[in-house]
Design a protein around this motif. Structure first.
Motif, PDB file in Angstrom:
ATOM      1  N   MET A   1      45.859 -32.034 -19.688  1.00  0.00           N
ATOM      2  CA  MET A   1      45.037 -32.491 -20.780  1.00  0.00           C
ATOM      3  C   MET A   1      45.172 -34.020 -20.888  1.00  0.00           C
ATOM      4  O   MET A   1      46.251 -34.570 -20.748  1.00  0.00           O
ATOM      5  CB  MET A   1      45.487 -31.825 -22.070  1.00  0.00           C
ATOM      6  N   SER A   2      44.094 -34.676 -21.152  1.00  0.00           N
ATOM      7  CA  SER A   2      44.086 -36.130 -21.251  1.00  0.00           C
ATOM      8  C   SER A   2      44.200 -36.579 -22.702  1.00  0.00           C
ATOM      9  O   SER A   2      43.729 -35.902 -23.616  1.00  0.00           O
ATOM     10  CB  SER A   2      42.794 -36.679 -20.667  1.00  0.00           C
ATOM     11  N   THR A   3      44.844 -37.726 -22.884  1.00  0.00           N
ATOM     12  CA  THR A   3      44.985 -38.288 -24.225  1.00  0.00           C
ATOM     13  C   THR A   3      44.661 -39.773 -24.179  1.00  0.00           C
ATOM     14  O   THR A   3      44.771 -40.420 -23.144  1.00  0.00           O
ATOM     15  CB  THR A   3      46.415 -38.116 -24.767  1.00  0.00           C
ATOM     16  N   LEU A   4      44.291 -40.300 -25.318  1.00  0.00           N
ATOM     17  CA  LEU A   4      44.023 -41.726 -25.465  1.00  0.00           C
ATOM     18  C   LEU A   4      45.141 -42.310 -26.305  1.00  0.00           C
ATOM     19  O   LEU A   4      45.371 -41.890 -27.435  1.00  0.00           O
ATOM     20  CB  LEU A   4      42.675 -41.947 -26.143  1.00  0.00           C
ATOM     21  N   ARG A   5      45.857 -43.279 -25.739  1.00  0.00           N
ATOM     22  CA  ARG A   5      46.962 -43.934 -26.437  1.00  0.00           C
ATOM     23  C   ARG A   5      46.698 -45.425 -26.492  1.00  0.00           C
ATOM     24  O   ARG A   5      45.956 -45.965 -25.682  1.00  0.00           O
ATOM     25  CB  ARG A   5      48.277 -43.672 -25.712  1.00  0.00           C
TER      26      ARG A   5
END
Length: 67
Positions: A1-5
């Motif tokens: 799963m991809s996340t934006l940080r």
């Protein structure tokens, strides 16, 4: 799963609040200047400038996409 940080020290909520406040200030200031333009342009031009300010703030916050 991809996340934006965000790579910076500010939290995402603070960045979003700063971007919204800056967009509102730019929109209000630019609406005074474009008051005499015809109807679609009097709101479209301030909205474009405000969106450019929001994008600059978000770019400077350092978003990083993690996979």
């Amino acid at each position: 799963m991809s996340t934006l940080r965000f790579a910076g020290d500010l939290s995402p909520f603070l960045v979003a609040a700063l971007a919204a406040a800056a967009a509102l200030i730019v929109m209000l200031l630019y609406l005074r200047e474009s008051r005499r333009l015809p109807m679609p342009h009097s709101y479209l031009l301030p909205a474009l400038r405000a969106s450019a300010v929001v994008l600059v703030i978000l770019i400077l916050a350092g978003p990083v996409w993690h996979r």
